[in-house]
Every structure is written in C-alpha cells, then in structure tokens.
Design a protein around this motif. Structure first.
Motif, short mmCIF file in Angstrom:
data_model
loop_
_atom_site.label_atom_id
_atom_site.label_comp_id
_atom_site.label_asym_id
_atom_site.label_seq_id
_atom_site.Cartn_x
_atom_site.Cartn_y
_atom_site.Cartn_z
N UNK A 76 -22.42 11.59 31.85
CA UNK A 76 -22.90 11.22 33.19
C UNK A 76 -24.15 12.02 33.58
N UNK A 77 -24.17 13.30 33.23
CA UNK A 77 -25.35 14.11 33.54
C UNK A 77 -26.57 13.57 32.81
N UNK A 78 -26.38 13.24 31.53
CA UNK A 78 -27.49 12.70 30.73
C UNK A 78 -27.96 11.37 31.33
N UNK A 79 -26.99 10.55 31.74
CA UNK A 79 -27.33 9.27 32.35
C UNK A 79 -28.09 9.48 33.66
N UNK A 80 -27.70 10.51 34.42
CA UNK A 80 -28.41 10.85 35.66
C UNK A 80 -29.88 11.15 35.39
N UNK A 81 -30.15 11.89 34.31
CA UNK A 81 -31.55 12.20 33.96
C UNK A 81 -32.31 10.91 33.62
N UNK A 82 -31.63 10.00 32.90
CA UNK A 82 -32.30 8.74 32.53
C UNK A 82 -32.59 7.91 33.77
N UNK A 83 -31.71 8.00 34.78
CA UNK A 83 -31.97 7.27 36.03
C UNK A 83 -33.19 7.84 36.77
N UNK A 84 -33.38 9.16 36.67
CA UNK A 84 -34.54 9.78 37.32
C UNK A 84 -35.84 9.29 36.68
N UNK A 85 -35.79 9.00 35.38
CA UNK A 85 -36.96 8.42 34.70
C UNK A 85 -37.39 7.13 35.40
N UNK A 86 -36.40 6.34 35.83
CA UNK A 86 -36.69 5.04 36.46
C UNK A 86 -37.30 5.17 37.86
N UNK A 87 -37.12 6.33 38.50
CA UNK A 87 -37.66 6.49 39.86
C UNK A 87 -39.17 6.58 39.84
N UNK A 88 -39.82 6.05 40.83
CA UNK A 88 -41.27 6.13 40.92
C UNK A 88 -41.72 7.57 41.08
N UNK A 89 -42.87 7.91 40.52
CA UNK A 89 -43.42 9.27 40.62
C UNK A 89 -44.20 9.39 41.92
N UNK A 90 -43.76 10.26 42.85
CA UNK A 90 -44.47 10.35 44.13
C UNK A 90 -45.80 11.10 44.03
#
Lengths: 415, 415
Positions: A76-90
C-alpha cells in the motif's frame, strides 16, 4: 551525524531540487516504490523488532496495530507513491503576471517551500507517505518519527535513500532523526535557519506541544471536534443518515462528528428516534438537560462543560438542544476545533447563514462531515488537514507544500 | 479593561464582521478618515505629550521624527484610509468550485482571517494604516504600539472607535493595548484562542523576539539584507545606475541593497568606476580581499564575516568579488534575509538560473531592488513585506489578511 549536520544536508539538497523537472521527480518516486516492494522481507524483519519491544512494554493493542507492518501495508505504501506520480506538479506554475507602467514585468511563480520538518507518532507509513508528497513538491524532508518505530523508520529511510541514489533527486533530501530524545525534538522546533515549516501529525498533545514551543512556522493539523446541527426544517431520514454516518462510519478519525446540536422544535418531534438510531449503533450519549427531558425513554449521561470541547474519537457523542440556528453557530464557534461542521436543513437562508458564520475549514449543508479528506475532495493523497487559517486550510495536498516568489523582468529600471 | 477582555470583544466583533458588505466596510473607512481630519488639534495635543517625554528621555532625533505627527501627517493617514476604500474587497470571492461524482458541490471561498494582532514600534501612523487594512479585509484588530507613542495611539484609537460607532462596523473591532508592559506582549504572543495571526512591524530585534516567543502564527516582515549581483556581461552604465539606486535612493528602508556581488571578469574592467560612483554618493565600502586588490585606488574597509549578514540601513555597502553566477547564488542563499535580490546581466541563461535558484521573495533581472513595495507592485497600501514562505511572500496587501474556507453543498450525501 548530528541533527545540525542532517539539517544542513537537507537544506543543500533543497536548493538543488528547485531545478528538477517533473519527470525527474516522478522517476524518483517510482524508484522508491519499486525499492519498497523489492525489500519486503528486510522491512518486516526490522518492524518485528519494534512490534516486539512495544508488546514487551505493554502498550495498547491499538498502538501495536498502528505500529505493525505487513506485506499488504508495505505494498500500500508503494502504491501510495505511485499515486503521487499521477498528481500534477504544482511547482513552476505562473500564478499571476502583469506589466507596470514603467515596463517592469512582474510574475508570481509557485516554488517549493524548501525543507519540511515532519514530527509524527507510531505509524511507519507516514515516513513513506510524507516523503513522497514532500519530494514531489520539490522539498527536502527532515523526518522525526516515534522512537517506538525507530527500527522500521530506519530501514524504510535507508531503502528510500538507496533508491534515490540511482535518480536525479539527491538522497540527502530525505533525512531521518534517530536520537529519539525529547531534546532532539526541542532543537528541531527552533531550527529557523534550516527548516521552512514544521508539520506535526498525531494526537492533540503532540500538536499542542509543537505549536506552543516551535519558533519555526507550524502547519497545525488534525484535531477535529466536529458538529452536526439539525435545524427546525431538517428531513428526519436525512438527518438520521447524516448524523449516524458522521458519528459511526469511522469514529477514530478527525472528520467524525463529536457533538450533535438539535433545534428544539425538531427535537420535540424527532429527537428520540434519532438518538435511538445512534444507540443501536452502540453510541454512548451525553446530553444537556433539555435533551434528557425530551428523550426520557433513552439512556443519556448528563453532559458536563468538558464534553462540549472533547474529541472522543470513539462511540460517544455529546448532544445539546438549541433554540435557533444562531445559538448553534455560537456554540460551534465557541467549542469547535475549526475542522468540519454540517447543518441539516431545508432552509436555504439558514444554511447560508450557518456556512458564512461558522468559522471552520469545511462547512457542509446536508452532507456528512466525513467528506473532509484529500481523496473525497478529489485532491488525492494529503499531508494532513489544516485547522489553522494561515497558508492552508482543510485537506492539504501538494499545493500546501509550496510557496510562491515574485520573478521580475526589467530593462534597467530604477526609482 | 484587561487584555483578555479586549481580546474577547475583538473576537466577538470579528464573528459579526463576516456578514458585512463591501459598502458597509467602506463607509466605516470613510467615517474614520473624516474623524481624523476633524480632530487634528486633539491629536496634535496628545502627540505633543509623547514627543516631549521622548525628548526628555534623550532619544535619537530619528526616533523623535518617527514619533512626531503634524497636520500633514494626519491628513496623510486620512488619505491612506480613503485609498483603502478604492481597493477591491477580497472577501467572499469564490476561488474554486467543482462537483464530485457523488453530487457534492465543493467551493473554496475567501474569508477574513479573524482577529489580527499588530505589534509595532514608534510610528503612530501604523495604528491607522493597519486598522484600515484589517477592517477592509473583514478582520478585527488588537493593536500593541510602543509605550513611547501611547498618548498618540490612545487618541487615534478613541477617534477611530467614535467614528465606527456611527457605522455598521462594531467599535469593538478595534482594540488598543495600553498597559505598556513586557508582560502584556508576552501574554499576547500566546493568545491562540483569540488571535489568528500576529504581525510584528519594526526593527529586527522586535521581529526576532515575536517569532521566537509566539505560539500564535506569525507573519514575519521586513528585515532586508538585499543583494545586487553584477554578472560578467552586465552593461556598465546599467549596473552603475541599478547599484547606486538600490543602495542610495532611500538607504533606511528594507528593500535597499546592502551587499554588492561582482563577477571577477567584470570587476577587472569596471569595479573601480562602480565603487567610485558609490563613494561620490557618500557610501562607505567594506570589501573582500579581492575587491580591495582590484580597486586599490579607492578607500575600502576590509569586510568581516559579520558584514555579509548585516542590514546596514545606512550609507554603507559590503562588496565581494565572486567567480561565477553560481557562487553569487550560494552567497545570497547563505546570507540573505530572503527579501529582494537582483542580477544585472545580458545573459538570459544566467538570469533564469539566478531567478530560479535564489530563494527570496522577489528576484529581479536588470532592475533595482527598490521596487519591492505594495504601491510599486500596483497592490496599493501594504501591511508589510513578508520574508517567510508560508501564507504570503513579498508585499502583503488585503489578500494576505484573508483565509479561505470550503463551503460544501449536499443533498444528503453520506460515506
């Protein structure tokens, strides 16, 4: 290495991170995610030491649960990091731009905050979640977890740093404080030359202590003494569903409701039914005098002054009958921690009045307080929920981990 | 009345102010402006007491000047309030709005901060300027000026409150602390239940003390150890004009330059001419070893380590020769107070590198640092210039005195 040495390394890494591209930061996040799933056995072995020490120290089962990792939790932690990749870079976004009569072109640009100090309690997943969000927003991070999770945090940070060493993000951007002393935290709270912000994550005591003692700016998170107010014109079924959901869907989280306020005219007709529904879910009730009179058939403990300001985080709810929406607003503004409140009403006028005057981060009309959450808002992962009014309010995503600066283009202008 | 009683009145007034219209707030500002110009004699009489006491105490002429009011200065304060009327009202603006798949409509709305604590030094005009900006953004204000200006502040606040009593803004929205003790300030710094933010205005010592000791969030303002870096390709005339303007146009203000950095290749050709121009304006120079070698014909005091971090606020400038734009960036990020810095160069690449990596509120290419100012940016009056990275950075206008909240519309949604 001393705290000061680690802070210097983090600050130096932060000055390099402002030039990274989104792609370079995302590659670092993916490398960290892969490294976690490739090292599950190492992580579980270290975590076992923490869990066994905690068991021997005789801590509560709830704490053991927060501390414990499993293969699923690591994935789940690893998956959380992969989800952050999908977030737009502010970072790098031009927020405003204008030209002055003298020809100066002024632009306001989003930039990283710099170095973020995280102070948190037993959950080792905060180590990974916070690191992912801080790095994506271009920041370095100085982590100070609970000493009870030290072995787990050490192995996690070691793995994250090993992964960063293969990427464009310096491994020095992630630093773990390992001394485990009170003095270490006290020093961290005063490191204005190295830390741009502190974010405490944990119980009310931890947060209060950081706010009271830090000279570094603090983003206050978490404490939620949330209210639902059922107005005169509320639909009984909707009121019941919202109150029961806000209280019992997940009582241990900050957006769960703690106090129920009910308009007296509605209470005369429907209060017993509503309280019975809560009782059926196992909720202990603490009521004002009027509540106990109007629901004589239900077992209600007399509420004390302290109940109105208590965040139970459990199957307990305080109940007060009020004479108007204005009284409800006053009660909330007096006792609330400014997190989330809801009014259930068919009166648009009362709803607008409530939403305007209640001084909280999220104010709902006809919905459960449980929606105050980064994912429910559509932001994705959050670093916490801000209950203060400066900088960021409510669920804090990547933008809350950034600042801005003015970048100004001239052709020799002087005054 | 005690500090606590005043804070409670201010907080109560703030909860009422969220419902005011722009028109009602503007009427209050105009009433205050008229009241000031109708009471010039009363104000001057009270001010005379402060000025005479200061003279007897033997303070500096500069302090007497800051403390002294005249008919012109009172008219300027009134005019300042009228200018705030012209500024757009930030409150109530919908900043974002979106709908979730479950039908919840989430809006982010600009709201007042609440109660603002101002802590400032001798200038009585801050009493009026700060009150005008705080009220326009819908906030109450707790004012704590210098005890040396107490008579002036008392009469000013009395007149402002008399004027408010004829308007929709409660006079309790403006509170003056009058005890004049150190203890009073210490209590104010810890009033988290009543104050939403503290804004210190004054010298570096005052600001440091507030940042170090407050548990209420602080907006750090003011200190400006600003730099101009003259790059290898800088045009000599432009470099001279910018450096001389940044240093000598008004040396006592925070956006004046304090340190000059010069690329060695440019320095070999032009440094003597540049330093001579500064000398002609009466600037004392404190140079690194290389500076003194390259400009042997000019009288330069050897710079010490302390010079690099000193905000002289006077006709003094530190000078260092550096070997590259990277060295200049490192010097600035090490010694700067993160206020304003400028690069003079014909190289776009070096300018972009400098503007990206220098970690300050305003970073200029080919312009004087003197433009970091609310009026020069086109914002109008400012409450200060933020040198921190949370909440607001650079000149702070009305928006910096606001927060946001999420107002959410449902139709019975639960999780």
């Amino acid at each position: 290495m001393t705290l000061l040495e680690k802070a210097k390394l983090a600050k130096h890494a932060a000055t390099q991170m402002v030039t990274l591209t989104t792609e370079e930061k995302n590659q670092a996040l993916l490398a960290m995610a892969d490294a976690l799933t490739s090292n599950i056995a190492r992580i579980l072995e270290a975590n076992k030491k923490d869990v066994e020490a905690a068991k021997q120290a005789g801590v509560t089962n709830a704490l053991i649960d927060r501390l414990s990792l499993s293969e699923g939790r690591i994935r789940d932690m690893a998956e959380g990091l992969r989800q952050v990749v999908e977030l737009g870079d502010p970072v790098g976004k031009e927020l405003e731009a204008w030209e002055r009569p003298n020809g100066l072109r002024i632009t306001k640009v989003r930039v990283p905050l710099g170095v973020i100090g995280m102070i948190y309690e037993a959950r080792p997943n905060v180590t990974v979640d916070a690191t992912g969000l801080c790095l994506k927003a271009g920041n370095a991070v100085l982590l100070r977890g609970s000493s009870s999770a030290l072995h787990s945090n050490q192995i996690l940070v070691q793995i994250l740093r090993e992964a960063l060493a293969t990427t464009k993000v310096s491994k020095e951007a992630v630093q773990l404080l390992e001394e485990g002393t009170r003095e270490e935290v006290n020093k961290m709270l005063k490191m204005n030359d190295y830390l741009d912000v502190l974010i405490p994550r944990g119980g009310a005591g931890l947060i209060r202590s950081v706010v009271d003692n830090a000279s570094v700016p603090v983003l206050e998170t978490g404490a939620g003494n949330c209210h639902v107010y059922v107005d005169e014109s509320a639909k009984p079924d909707m009121a019941r569903d919202i109150v029961v959901n806000a209280k019992t869907h997940r009582p241990a989280v900050c957006n769960a409701a703690e106090t129920l306020l009910v308009h007296e005219a509605w209470a005369e007709k429907h209060l017993s039914d509503l309280l019975r529904a809560l009782k059926e879910k196992g909720v202990e009730l603490r009521g004002c005098e009027r509540t106990r009179e109007l629901a004589k058939d239900i077992d209600i403990v007399p509420a004390t002054e302290e109940d109105w300001s208590t965040e139970y985080l459990d199957y307990t709810m305080a109940v007060a009958v009020v004479d108007s929406v204005d009284s409800a607003i006053e009660h909330i503004n007096r006792y609330s921690t400014k997190h989330s409140e809801s009014i259930v009403t068919e009166s648009k006028e009362n709803a607008r009045n409530f939403q305007k005057r209640v001084d909280s981060a999220a104010v709902y009309h006809n919905a459960s307080t449980r929606f105050t959450d980064g994912f429910e808002f559509g932001f994705g992962a959050e670093i916490g929920i801000s209950t203060q009014k400066l900088h960021a309010r409510g669920p804090m995503g990547l933008e809350a981990l950034t600042s801005s600066k003015y970048v100004i283009y001239g052709t020799g202008q002087i005054r």
